[in-house]
Design an enzyme around this catalytic site. Structure first.
Site, short mmCIF file in Angstrom:
data_model
loop_
_atom_site.label_atom_id
_atom_site.label_comp_id
_atom_site.label_asym_id
_atom_site.label_seq_id
_atom_site.Cartn_x
_atom_site.Cartn_y
_atom_site.Cartn_z
N ARG A 258 -26.30 7.87 -57.42
CA ARG A 258 -25.83 9.15 -56.85
C ARG A 258 -26.97 9.39 -55.55
O ARG A 258 -27.85 10.14 -55.76
CB ARG A 258 -25.66 10.36 -57.46
N HIS A 262 -25.87 16.47 -55.87
CA HIS A 262 -24.55 16.35 -56.58
C HIS A 262 -23.43 16.76 -55.79
O HIS A 262 -22.41 16.33 -55.70
CB HIS A 262 -24.60 17.15 -58.01
N TYR A 271 -35.29 17.79 -59.91
CA TYR A 271 -35.06 16.79 -61.34
C TYR A 271 -35.19 15.54 -61.02
O TYR A 271 -35.22 14.80 -61.88
CB TYR A 271 -33.81 17.33 -61.70
C1 LIG Z 1 -14.84 20.34 -67.80
C2 LIG Z 1 -15.72 20.68 -66.93
N1 LIG Z 1 -17.02 21.07 -67.47
C3 LIG Z 1 -18.00 21.02 -66.56
C4 LIG Z 1 -17.88 21.09 -65.23
C5 LIG Z 1 -18.81 21.44 -64.34
N2 LIG Z 1 -19.36 20.16 -63.49
C6 LIG Z 1 -18.99 19.81 -62.44
S1 LIG Z 1 -19.49 18.06 -61.95
C7 LIG Z 1 -20.32 17.93 -63.50
C8 LIG Z 1 -21.07 16.65 -63.72
C9 LIG Z 1 -20.07 15.52 -63.81
O1 LIG Z 1 -20.86 14.28 -63.91
P1 LIG Z 1 -20.40 12.82 -63.78
O2 LIG Z 1 -19.08 12.72 -64.66
O3 LIG Z 1 -21.50 11.97 -64.22
O4 LIG Z 1 -19.88 12.74 -62.37
P2 LIG Z 1 -20.46 12.87 -61.05
O5 LIG Z 1 -20.37 14.30 -60.45
O6 LIG Z 1 -21.96 12.29 -61.14
O7 LIG Z 1 -19.75 11.95 -60.00
C10 LIG Z 1 -20.02 19.17 -64.40
C11 LIG Z 1 -20.71 19.20 -65.47
C12 LIG Z 1 -16.45 20.95 -64.85
N3 LIG Z 1 -16.19 20.80 -63.58
N4 LIG Z 1 -15.67 20.72 -65.83
#
Ligand SMILES: Cc1ncc(C[n+]2csc(CCOP(=O)(O)OP(=O)(O)O)c2C)c(N)n1
Length: 380
Positions: A258, A262, A271
């Protein structure tokens, strides 16, 4: 009664075709026409430039928070190009290259990130589901869509996308299990960018790879270098062919990084180190593909300059169109936030709606709820 290792019917593989410097493995190199290779580069460049401009617009306060897709282009595009137009593309939210390639308008994407749900509606004839922010929820939809395709026998396949963090959600495991049990034609594409917001992969799973879970679910799995568009293309092409011919689902883990925060609301310096990010910059997908194409004499600097000029015009036009659209009804109507969710608006929301209408100086006849059920009851 011996005690011995259990022979498992499946093994997972790793594949990379273009190395970090853009050198190709001749034995694994897929046969793709020069025109198509150039077109792949154009789509990647378009997605990259859109992402860069979205960041500027966000910093200028012209769009809201959004998740950047820089560095994810090879995964999104390299897989989506293996779909037929009427196959299903079931994204999360970093598949910008895929959205554009599949026919989403840039104007619609801009409207969505400006905060209007109307922009989330896939254009007519585009077999995509909307952006899915609730992590891993779309994987269950994909499994169900694949099961449905088997029932109706329409030979459509489903390509769905999710991050490494999503693999720690129950929904992900339910979807993988159902897809496997029902041999649904689903390609599960994991964009492993090594972070779930601030949580590195090593802190959310104790196994070596994400792809080894394919073995547990009894489906084929392959891990690829996700910054290598040729590897993504080959792995997902095989998975699509298998799914279409009745061979069931595949898990494809694509390793990337990434490169950005985020979302635009995040500060990764809290971090992770800048050195780490810099190490990955050298491996980014677009530069690598550019080197490969130049080595093959498929692309030159003049081509890239021309592409960039055309892209800039297209982006500028879309921004003007999106900003104009938000100034006119229905997008300009703040009361719309109360409509379309409930068949019958609850009393407390009805009161809030009236209060807002009054504050905006609108008369009551202009403030009738416009949801479908209410309109139908009133004979509208
Ligand atoms: C069910 C749910 N729990 C928590 C969140 C908050 N949240 C948004 S993005 C994220 C991290 C997702 O990480 P990843 O699956 O690795 O995808 P990336 O954003 O790195 O592409 C979280 C925990 C959410 N959107 N939906």
């Amino acid at each position: 009664m011996p005690r011995k290792p259990i022979e498992l019917p499946m093994q997972v593989e790793y594949m990379s075709i273009l190395d970090d410097t853009g050198e190709v493995d001749k034995e694994l190199e897929p046969k793709v026409e020069a025109a198509q290779l150039k077109d792949m580069f154009r789509w990647m460049l378009y997605a990259r430039r859109v992402d860069e401009r979205l960041l500027k617009l966000q910093r200028q306060g012209r769009i809201g928070t959004f998740p950047q897709a820089t560095g994810h282009e090879a995964i999104s595009l390299g897989s989506a190009i293996n779909l037929k137009p009427d196959d299903w593309h079931v994204p999360a939210y970093r598949e910008l290259a895929g959205f554009l390639y599949r026919g989403w308008t840039l104007e619609g994407i801009l409207i969505y990130w400006m905060g209007f749900e109307e922009g989330a509606r896939p254009p007519e004839g585009v077999n995509d589901t909307p952006i899915a922010v609730p992590i891993a929820s779309q994987l269950l939809h994909a499994a169900g869509m694949g099961m449905a395709a088997n029932i109706v026998g329409d030979k459509k396949v489903v390509m769905t996308y999710f991050g490494d963090g999503a693999t720690s959600e129950g929904d992900c495991h339910e979807a993988l299990n159902f897809a496997s049990v029902f041999q649904a034609p689903v390609i599960f594409v994991c964009l492993n960018n090594q972070y779930a917001i601030s949580v590195p992969l090593s802190k959310q799973m104790h196994c070596e790879t994400i792809v080894q879970r394919a073995v547990a679910y009894g489906m084929p799995g392959i891990k690829v270098d996700g910054n290598d568009i040729l590897a993504v293309y080959v792995a997902t092409k095989e998975a699509v062919e298998r799914a279409r011919s009745g061979g069931g689902p595949t898990l494809v883990e694509c390793l990337t990084y990434r490169y950005t925060p985020h979302t635009t609301a995040d500060d990764p310096s809290r971090y992770r180190s800048d050195e780490e990010t810099q190490r990955w910059v050298a491996k980014e997908p677009l530069i690598r593909f550019e080197k490969y194409l130049k080595n093959k004499n498929v692309l030159n600097d003049a081509d890239i300059k021309k592409m960039d000029e055309e892209i800039e015009v297209r982006i500028n036009e879309a921004i003007i169109a999106a900003e104009e659209a938000t100034k006119k009804p229905p997008l300009s109507d703040p009361l719309a936030m109360f409509d379309y969710l409930y068949a019958d608006l609850p009393q407390n929301l009805q009161e809030q709606r009236e209060e807002l209408a009054k504050a905006l100086g609108l008369n009551t006849s202009e403030t009738e709820p416009r949801n479908a059920a209410t309109s139908a009851r009133r004979g509208a």
